[in-house]
Design a protein around this motif. Structure first.
Motif, PDB file in Angstrom:
ATOM      1  N   HIS A  27       9.479  16.197   0.560  1.00  0.00           N
ATOM      2  CA  HIS A  27       9.804  16.513  -0.834  1.00  0.00           C
ATOM      3  C   HIS A  27       9.680  15.313  -1.770  1.00  0.00           C
ATOM      4  CE1 HIS A  27      11.149  20.511   0.347  1.00  0.00           C
ATOM      5  NE2 HIS A  27      11.975  19.982   1.232  1.00  0.00           N
ATOM      6  N   GLN A  28       9.109  14.212  -1.302  1.00  0.00           N
ATOM      7  CA  GLN A  28       8.904  13.038  -2.136  1.00  0.00           C
ATOM      8  C   GLN A  28       7.415  12.844  -2.416  1.00  0.00           C
ATOM      9  OE1 GLN A  28      10.963   9.368  -1.185  1.00  0.00           O
ATOM     10  NE2 GLN A  28      12.349  10.446   0.199  1.00  0.00           N
ATOM     11  N   LEU A  29       7.089  12.507  -3.647  1.00  0.00           N
ATOM     12  CA  LEU A  29       5.723  12.175  -4.009  1.00  0.00           C
ATOM     13  C   LEU A  29       5.425  10.767  -3.505  1.00  0.00           C
ATOM     14  CD1 LEU A  29       3.153  13.043  -5.585  1.00  0.00           C
ATOM     15  CD2 LEU A  29       4.162  11.973  -7.616  1.00  0.00           C
ATOM     16  N   VAL A  30       4.519  10.648  -2.533  1.00  0.00           N
ATOM     17  CA  VAL A  30       4.260   9.346  -1.909  1.00  0.00           C
ATOM     18  C   VAL A  30       2.899   8.773  -2.267  1.00  0.00           C
ATOM     19  CG1 VAL A  30       5.817   9.789   0.011  1.00  0.00           C
ATOM     20  CG2 VAL A  30       3.391  10.422   0.224  1.00  0.00           C
ATOM     21  N   GLY A  31       1.977   9.605  -2.759  1.00  0.00           N
ATOM     22  CA  GLY A  31       0.648   9.100  -3.074  1.00  0.00           C
ATOM     23  C   GLY A  31      -0.077   9.968  -4.081  1.00  0.00           C
ATOM     24  N   ILE A  32      -0.945   9.335  -4.858  1.00  0.00           N
ATOM     25  CA  ILE A  32      -1.821  10.034  -5.793  1.00  0.00           C
ATOM     26  C   ILE A  32      -3.206   9.433  -5.641  1.00  0.00           C
ATOM     27  CG2 ILE A  32      -2.286  10.637  -8.205  1.00  0.00           C
ATOM     28  CD1 ILE A  32       0.658  10.000  -8.815  1.00  0.00           C
TER      29      ILE A  32
ATOM     30  N   GLU B 210       8.030  21.353   2.850  1.00  0.00           N
ATOM     31  CA  GLU B 210       8.531  19.976   2.832  1.00  0.00           C
ATOM     32  C   GLU B 210       7.391  18.976   2.694  1.00  0.00           C
ATOM     33  OE1 GLU B 210      11.442  17.087   5.565  1.00  0.00           O
ATOM     34  OE2 GLU B 210      10.831  19.081   6.279  1.00  0.00           O
ATOM     35  N   HIS B 211       6.257  19.290   3.328  1.00  0.00           N
ATOM     36  CA  HIS B 211       5.084  18.413   3.280  1.00  0.00           C
ATOM     37  C   HIS B 211       3.889  19.221   2.777  1.00  0.00           C
ATOM     38  CE1 HIS B 211       7.806  16.320   5.938  1.00  0.00           C
ATOM     39  NE2 HIS B 211       7.517  17.092   6.971  1.00  0.00           N
ATOM     40  N   TYR B 212       3.177  18.715   1.776  1.00  0.00           N
ATOM     41  CA  TYR B 212       2.029  19.428   1.216  1.00  0.00           C
ATOM     42  C   TYR B 212       1.286  18.510   0.247  1.00  0.00           C
ATOM     43  CZ  TYR B 212       5.280  20.008  -2.719  1.00  0.00           C
ATOM     44  OH  TYR B 212       6.172  19.768  -3.741  1.00  0.00           O
ATOM     45  N   THR B 213       0.172  18.999  -0.280  1.00  0.00           N
ATOM     46  CA  THR B 213      -0.540  18.303  -1.348  1.00  0.00           C
ATOM     47  C   THR B 213      -0.778  19.294  -2.484  1.00  0.00           C
ATOM     48  OG1 THR B 213      -2.849  18.814  -0.773  1.00  0.00           O
ATOM     49  CG2 THR B 213      -1.786  17.026   0.442  1.00  0.00           C
TER      50      THR B 213
ATOM     51  N   GLN C 166       3.121   6.060   6.406  1.00  0.00           N
ATOM     52  CA  GLN C 166       3.690   4.721   6.429  1.00  0.00           C
ATOM     53  C   GLN C 166       4.303   4.356   5.089  1.00  0.00           C
ATOM     54  OE1 GLN C 166       3.792   3.187   9.321  1.00  0.00           O
ATOM     55  NE2 GLN C 166       4.984   1.461   8.511  1.00  0.00           N
ATOM     56  N   ASN C 167       3.674   4.817   3.988  1.00  0.00           N
ATOM     57  CA  ASN C 167       4.209   4.540   2.655  1.00  0.00           C
ATOM     58  C   ASN C 167       5.633   5.040   2.527  1.00  0.00           C
ATOM     59  OD1 ASN C 167       1.798   3.421   1.897  1.00  0.00           O
ATOM     60  ND2 ASN C 167       1.119   5.165   0.643  1.00  0.00           N
ATOM     61  N   LEU C 168       5.906   6.224   3.070  1.00  0.00           N
ATOM     62  CA  LEU C 168       7.240   6.808   2.971  1.00  0.00           C
ATOM     63  C   LEU C 168       8.247   6.006   3.773  1.00  0.00           C
ATOM     64  CD1 LEU C 168       9.001   9.138   1.951  1.00  0.00           C
ATOM     65  CD2 LEU C 168       8.366  10.416   4.002  1.00  0.00           C
TER      66      LEU C 168
END
Length: 336
Positions: free
Chosen positions: A192-197, A235-238, A273-275
Motif C-alpha cells: 500500500h506504499q508508493l515505492v517507485g515511479i 496490497e501490491h500492484y502498479t 529493496q527500496n521499500l
C-alpha cells in the motif's frame, strides 16, 4: 500474486470505481463467438465481414486483373474445399459503431487487461487509433500480446484455478490526438506504499522531463494518496497515469505486481529493496540522456522482432538474408 489480484486489474472491474479520474471509456461484453474468433489460429487470417461495408485497410488498391493471378482453376475432377467464409458479428459491430460515435469518432481498444500495442504497425496510421469495427478487429486479430488475456492471465497465480476469465470485455477508450507519450508514468505500489515511479515510454529521451521531474513527482504522490491508496484493494500492484497539460492526473490502467507487468526503468528486486531500505521515499526514474533509453522495450512491433537471440524473428531474417547473399556471390557471372 493471487487470482483476486489479477481480477482486480481487469478494466471492467476497476474503471467504474475510478471513472471520475480516468479517461472516457465504453465497455462491451464480448460474445463467446468473437472470443473464439480471436483465439483461433488454425485457419487462414480472415477479417469479419462488415455489415457496413467498412474496410480496415481502405488504402489497398484492388486490381481485378492482378487478383486473377491468385485464382486457381478447378478442373472437372477437382474436389478441393472452398475457402472458408469470413465470420460476421452484426450486433457487436453496430454496438461498437454507436460507442465510437459517442466517444468522438476515434478510439483505441483493449481487452480485460491488454491493448494490442504489438499490432499497431499493421494499421494504416501505425497507431492504435480506430474509427470502425473492422479496424478494431484487425488490431485484435493481429496481436500476439492478447494471447496473454485469452490463455495465460492466471499463469503466475499461486492459487491458480482458472485458465481464463468467465467473460471477456472490449474497452473502447477515447482517442486523444494531443496525447504526449512522455507524460505517461507507471507507478509501483508495494504494501500500500508508493515505492517507485517510472517514465512509461522509455525508448526516447525527453529533455522536458528533466525540468518537470520534481513537480511531477509531487503531483503523482498527491494523486495516489487522495485517489488510489484507499480505493484499490490489492496490497501490491502498479498503475499507469497520464499527466495533462493543465496538471491533472488521469488513471490509464492497473496491473499486477510482477509477472507479465514490465518494471521499465527498474527491476522488481530494486523496487522491493527500496521499500526495505527507506520508507515513505519514492524513487522516481526518467530517461536522463540518450544513453539511458531502452529500445528493447518498444512494443509497437511484433514480439518476435524484439528478440535477437537464436530462433527469434530477427535471427531467422538475418540467417535467410545471409544465405541469399552467399548464393548471389556463388552465382555464375559474378566475376568471382
Amino acid at each position: 500474486m493471487k487470482e483476486e489480484d489479477v481480477n482486480r486489474c481487469q478494466i471492467q472491474e476497476w474503471y467504474p470505481k475510478f471513472k471520475p479520474v480516468s479517461i472516457r471509456t465504453v465497455i462491451h461484453e464480448l460474445p463467446e463467438s468473437f472470443v473464439e474468433y480471436l483465439d483461433d489460429d488454425s485457419g487462414p487470417f480472415l477479417l469479419p465481414l462488415s455489415i457496413s461495408g467498412e474496410d480496415a485497410l481502405p488504402n489497398r488498391i484492388h486490381n481485378p486483373i492482378d487478383e486473377e493471378d491468385y485464382q486457381v482453376s478447378e478442373g472437372p475432377g477437382d474436389e478441393s474445399e472452398q475457402p472458408p467464409l469470413p465470420p460476421s458479428f452484426p450486433e457487436l459491430e453496430l454496438n461498437i459503431k454507436e460507442s465510437i460515435n459517442t466517444l468522438g469518432g476515434a478510439v483505441f481498444p483493449k481487452l480485460n487487461w491488454s491493448a494490442p500495442k504489438d499490432s499497431a504497425w499493421i494499421s494504416t496510421s501505425g497507431t492504435l487509433r480506430c474509427t470502425s469495427f473492422s479496424e478494431i478487429a484487425l488490431l485484435l486479430r493481429s496481436s500476439d500480446s492478447l494471447v496473454h488475456d485469452l490463455c495465460h492471465a492466471y499463469d503466475s497465480c499461486i492459487d491458480k484455478t482458472l485458465s481464463r476469465p468467465p467473460s471477456f470485455f472490449l474497452a473502447l477508450r477515447k482517442w486523444y490526438s494531443s496525447f504526449l507519450p512522455e507524460m505517461e508514468f507507471r507507478c509501483f505500489v508495494r504494501g500500500h506504499q508508493l515505492v517507485g515511479i517510472s517514465q512509461r515510454e522509455v525508448t526516447t529521451f525527453y529533455p522536458t522531463l528533466l525540468e518537470k521531474k520534481n513537480d511531477l513527482e509531487l503531483l503523482i504522490k498527491e494523486f495516489f494518496t487522495e485517489n488510489v491508496r484507499q480505493k484499490f484493494e490489492s496490497e501490491h500492484y502498479t498503475f499507469d497515469v497520464y499527466v495533462t497539460k493543465d496538471g491533472r492526473a488521469k488513471i490509464l490502467d492497473f496491473n499486477p505486481w510482477g509477472a507479465f507487468t514490465l518494471p521499465l526503468l527498474f527491476t522488481w528486486e530494486e523496487l522491493e529493496q527500496n521499500l526495505k531500505e527507506v520508507e515513505n521515499v519514492v524513487d522516481f526514474r526518467i530517461v536522463e540522456s540518450q544513453c539511458g533509453i531502452r529500445p528493447g522495450l518498444k512494443t509497437a512491433v511484433p514480439q518476435d522482432y524484439l528478440d535477437t537471440g537464436p530462433g527469434s524473428g530477427w535471427d531467422q531474417f538475418l540467417r535467410k538474408a545471409d544465405r541469399e547473399l552467399q548464393q548471389q556471390k556463388m552465382a555464375p557471372g559474378n566475376g568471382a
